[in-house]
Design a protein around this motif. Structure first.
Motif, PDB file in Angstrom:
ATOM      1  N   GLY A 210       0.784  -1.331   0.255  1.00 53.33           N
ATOM      2  CA  GLY A 210      -0.135   0.142  -0.019  1.00 53.33           C
ATOM      3  C   GLY A 210       1.056   1.297  -0.111  1.00 53.33           C
ATOM      4  N   PRO A 211       1.871   1.379   0.903  1.00 49.55           N
ATOM      5  CA  PRO A 211       2.521   2.734   1.004  1.00 49.55           C
ATOM      6  C   PRO A 211       3.378   3.051  -0.337  1.00 49.55           C
ATOM      7  CG  PRO A 211       2.739   1.583   3.154  1.00 49.55           C
ATOM      8  CD  PRO A 211       1.973   0.643   2.047  1.00 49.55           C
ATOM      9  N   THR A 264       6.181   7.764   5.283  1.00 55.36           N
ATOM     10  CA  THR A 264       7.239   7.752   6.501  1.00 55.36           C
ATOM     11  C   THR A 264       6.653   6.983   7.749  1.00 55.36           C
ATOM     12  OG1 THR A 264       6.300   9.727   7.128  1.00 55.36           O
ATOM     13  CG2 THR A 264       8.479   9.920   5.841  1.00 55.36           C
ATOM     14  N   ASP A 265       5.107   6.970   7.627  1.00 52.67           N
ATOM     15  CA  ASP A 265       4.310   6.238   8.655  1.00 52.67           C
ATOM     16  C   ASP A 265       3.073   5.897   8.026  1.00 52.67           C
ATOM     17  OD1 ASP A 265       3.916   5.069  10.936  1.00 52.67           O
ATOM     18  OD2 ASP A 265       3.545   6.834  12.298  1.00 52.67           O
ATOM     19  N   TRP A 266       2.347   4.641   8.513  1.00 54.47           N
ATOM     20  CA  TRP A 266       1.213   4.471   8.105  1.00 54.47           C
ATOM     21  C   TRP A 266       0.316   3.477   9.021  1.00 54.47           C
ATOM     22  CZ3 TRP A 266       5.835   3.157   5.682  1.00 54.47           C
ATOM     23  CH2 TRP A 266       6.201   1.953   5.806  1.00 54.47           C
ATOM     24  N   SER A 267      -0.894   3.312   8.709  1.00 53.79           N
ATOM     25  CA  SER A 267      -1.595   2.536   9.827  1.00 53.79           C
ATOM     26  C   SER A 267      -2.752   1.859   9.023  1.00 53.79           C
ATOM     27  CB  SER A 267      -2.097   3.427  10.866  1.00 53.79           C
ATOM     28  OG  SER A 267      -2.999   2.695  11.783  1.00 53.79           O
ATOM     29  N   VAL A 268      -2.893   0.707   9.184  1.00 50.54           N
ATOM     30  CA  VAL A 268      -4.304   0.018   8.497  1.00 50.54           C
ATOM     31  C   VAL A 268      -5.355   0.145   9.497  1.00 50.54           C
ATOM     32  CG1 VAL A 268      -5.199  -1.924   7.779  1.00 50.54           C
ATOM     33  CG2 VAL A 268      -2.824  -1.478   7.405  1.00 50.54           C
ATOM     34  N   MET A 278      -6.010   2.734   4.684  1.00 47.57           N
ATOM     35  CA  MET A 278      -4.970   2.765   5.129  1.00 47.57           C
ATOM     36  C   MET A 278      -4.891   4.223   5.530  1.00 47.57           C
ATOM     37  SD  MET A 278      -1.137   1.809   3.886  1.00 47.57           S
ATOM     38  CE  MET A 278      -1.137   0.284   4.510  1.00 47.57           C
ATOM     39  N   LEU A 279      -4.371   4.804   6.545  1.00 49.46           N
ATOM     40  CA  LEU A 279      -4.011   6.226   6.725  1.00 49.46           C
ATOM     41  C   LEU A 279      -2.409   6.392   6.473  1.00 49.46           C
ATOM     42  CD1 LEU A 279      -5.274   8.827   7.587  1.00 49.46           C
ATOM     43  CD2 LEU A 279      -4.490   8.326   9.980  1.00 49.46           C
ATOM     44  N   LEU A 280      -2.087   7.198   5.854  1.00 48.62           N
ATOM     45  CA  LEU A 280      -0.436   7.291   5.596  1.00 48.62           C
ATOM     46  C   LEU A 280      -0.168   8.856   5.734  1.00 48.62           C
ATOM     47  CD1 LEU A 280      -1.682   5.240   2.819  1.00 48.62           C
ATOM     48  CD2 LEU A 280       0.783   5.218   2.615  1.00 48.62           C
ATOM     49  N   PHE A 281       1.185   9.009   6.294  1.00 46.23           N
ATOM     50  CA  PHE A 281       1.806  10.035   6.251  1.00 46.23           C
ATOM     51  C   PHE A 281       2.799  10.359   5.292  1.00 46.23           C
ATOM     52  CE2 PHE A 281       4.897  12.886   8.234  1.00 46.23           C
ATOM     53  CZ  PHE A 281       4.199  14.360   8.318  1.00 46.23           C
ATOM     54  N   SER A 296       4.968  17.785   2.919  1.00 47.57           N
ATOM     55  CA  SER A 296       4.205  16.713   3.370  1.00 47.57           C
ATOM     56  C   SER A 296       2.787  16.566   3.339  1.00 47.57           C
ATOM     57  CB  SER A 296       4.574  16.544   5.084  1.00 47.57           C
ATOM     58  OG  SER A 296       4.191  17.767   5.914  1.00 47.57           O
ATOM     59  N   ALA A 297       2.475  15.382   3.527  1.00 43.68           N
ATOM     60  CA  ALA A 297       0.779  15.193   3.295  1.00 43.68           C
ATOM     61  C   ALA A 297       0.306  14.078   4.091  1.00 43.68           C
ATOM     62  CB  ALA A 297       0.532  15.416   1.933  1.00 43.68           C
ATOM     63  N   THR A 298      -0.959  14.120   4.541  1.00 45.61           N
ATOM     64  CA  THR A 298      -1.449  12.924   5.018  1.00 45.61           C
ATOM     65  C   THR A 298      -2.750  12.500   4.312  1.00 45.61           C
ATOM     66  OG1 THR A 298      -0.992  13.842   7.160  1.00 45.61           O
ATOM     67  CG2 THR A 298      -2.561  12.091   7.192  1.00 45.61           C
ATOM     68  N   VAL A 299      -2.934  11.230   3.966  1.00 49.64           N
ATOM     69  CA  VAL A 299      -3.707  10.868   3.078  1.00 49.64           C
ATOM     70  C   VAL A 299      -4.487   9.452   3.713  1.00 49.64           C
ATOM     71  CG1 VAL A 299      -2.779  11.604   0.967  1.00 49.64           C
ATOM     72  CG2 VAL A 299      -2.297   9.505   1.646  1.00 49.64           C
TER      73      VAL A 299
END
Length: 329
Positions: A210-211, A264-268, A278-281, A296-299
Motif C-alpha cells: 500500500g505505501p 514515512t508512517d502508516w496505519s491500516v 489505510m492512513l498514510l503520512f 508533507s501530506a496525510t492521506v
C-alpha cells in the motif's frame, strides 16, 4: 373345609385390592421434565447454535441466511411437535416416549390453541422458577400454567409398538439436531476462521504494497509525465481511475514540476479479505533547483482487490495538503 378356606382367601384378596388413586395416574415431575427436555432441547440447541453462527458471519451473506432459515425451521418444528402432533396422534415426541398425555381436569383432550396458551402460560413458570417446581408438592402435580388453564399431565402407557415408534423418532430427532449443531459449529469455525486468515493475509499485503503504491501514484516528473501518469492510472480501480485522470489533466495543463513522495508512517484502519483502508503520512519534495521545497501530506486511502487478486487504489482523500510556495514554511 378346604373349599371354605379358599373362599375366605378369595374374599380377602378381593377386599385388599385397592384401585389406583387418581394421584397415582398423574405423571411424576421427573417424567414430565424428561418429556419436556425431549420436546424442546434439540430444537432450542439448533436455534441457539444457528443464532451464534449468524452473529459471527457477515450479515446478509449467504451463510447468514442459511443460519437464519435453519434456526427458524427448528422453532417451527418445535411448535409443530408441541401443538399439532398431540392433536393428530395424542402425544408430542417427548410425551409419547414417556407415556404422558396433557388433558383437561375432566379428562377431555386439548386442541392446538389450548396447548399454545398453556405453553405461553409456562412463561409465568419460567419467570418465577417456582412454577416449574410446584408439581413436586401440589396435590394434582400442576404447574402454574396447569392451574391457569385447568390442565393435568397424566400417565398413559402406550403399547409396545407405539413405544418403539416413539423411541425411533426420538433417536432420529436427537441425531439430526446433533448433526445440525455440529455442522453449524463447523461452518462457523471454517467461515470465520478462513475469513480472519484471509483478512490477516490482506493486512500483510497492504502493509507491504500500500505505501509504495500510493507513493508511486503521487510521484511524477515532467520529463516522464506521460509514463508516470499511465503507471498511476494502472494502480487505480475502474471506480477511481476517472477521478484520477481528471486530476492528472489539471496538472498536465498547468506548469508541472517534479513531485516526489515517500511514505514515512502508516496505519491500516480496517481490512477485509478484499478491501482495506489505510492512513498514510507522506513526506517529499516539489520543484527543482532554487524552487525546490520539502512537503508533507496525510492521506486516507481505500484499497480494493480485483478479480486478478491484485490490490489497487479505490479512493484517495487528502487530509492534510502540502503548503503552497511562499507560505513561509
Amino acid at each position: 373345609m378346604t373349599v371354605v378356606v379358599e373362599e375366605i382367601q378369595a374374599r380377602t384378596e378381593t377386599t385388599v385390592t385397592v384401585p389406583e388413586s387418581p394421584r397415582d395416574a398423574l405423571a411424576p415431575w421427573q417424567i414430565r421434565a424428561a418429556a419436556f427436555a425431549v420436546d424442546v432441547l434439540p430444537c432450542v440447541a439448533v436455534a441457539t447454535t444457528m443464532a451464534l453462527v449468524a452473529w459471527t458471519v457477515a450479515a446478509q451473506s449467504a451463510w447468514w441466511w442459511v443460519c437464519v432459515s435453519v434456526g427458524g425451521l427448528a422453532i417451527l418444528l418445535m411448535l409443530a411437535d408441541r401443538l399439532l402432533l398431540p392433536t393428530l396422534t395424542g402425544w408430542s415426541l417427548g410425551r409419547g416416549l414417556f407415556g404422558i398425555a396433557v388433558v383437561r381436569r375432566d379428562g377431555t383432550t386439548i386442541g392446538p390453541w389450548g396447548l399454545l396458551l398453556r405453553d405461553l402460560a409456562h412463561l409465568l413458570d419460567t419467570a418465577s422458577v417456582v412454577g416449574w417446581l410446584w408439581p413436586l408438592w401440589d396435590s394434582r402435580r400442576r404447574t402454574f400454567a396447569d392451574m391457569l388453564l385447568g390442565t393435568e399431565a397424566r400417565r398413559v402407557e402406550p403399547d409396545d409398538e407405539a413405544l418403539a415408534k416413539w423411541r425411533r423418532w426420538t433417536a432420529v430427532a436427537v441425531l439430526i439436531a446433533t448433526a445440525v449443531c455440529l455442522a453449524g459449529v463447523a461452518v462457523g469455525y471454517l467461515v470465520v476462521y478462513s475469513r480472519d486468515r484471509a483478512s490477516d493475509h490482506s493486512r500483510a499485503q497492504i502493509e507491504a504494497q500500500g505505501p509504495k503504491m500510493v507513493a508511486q501514484m503521487l510521484t511524477y516528473d515532467p520529463k516522464s509525465l506521460r509514463d508516470d501518469f499511465a503507471r498511476a492510472r494502472s494502480l487505480a480501480t475502474d471506480n477511481y481511475r476517472g477521478q484520477l485522470a481528471a486530476q492528472q489533466d489539471v496538472v498536465q495543463k498547468g506548469n508541472p514540476v517534479i513531485n516526489e513522495y515517500w511514505p514515512t508512517d502508516w496505519s491500516v484502519q480496517s481490512v477485509t479479505p478484499d478491501r482495506a483502508t489505510m492512513l498514510l503520512f507522506l513526506q517529499g519534495r516539489r520543484g527543482a533547483g532554487s524552487d525546490e521545497r520539502y512537503i508533507s501530506a496525510t492521506v486516507r486511502v481505500e484499497f480494493a482487490k480485483g478479480a486478478d487478486a491484485h490490490w489497487r487504489v479505490d479512493d484517495l482523500a487528502v487530509l492534510t495538503k502540502p503548503k503552497p510556495p511562499g507560505s513561509g514554511k
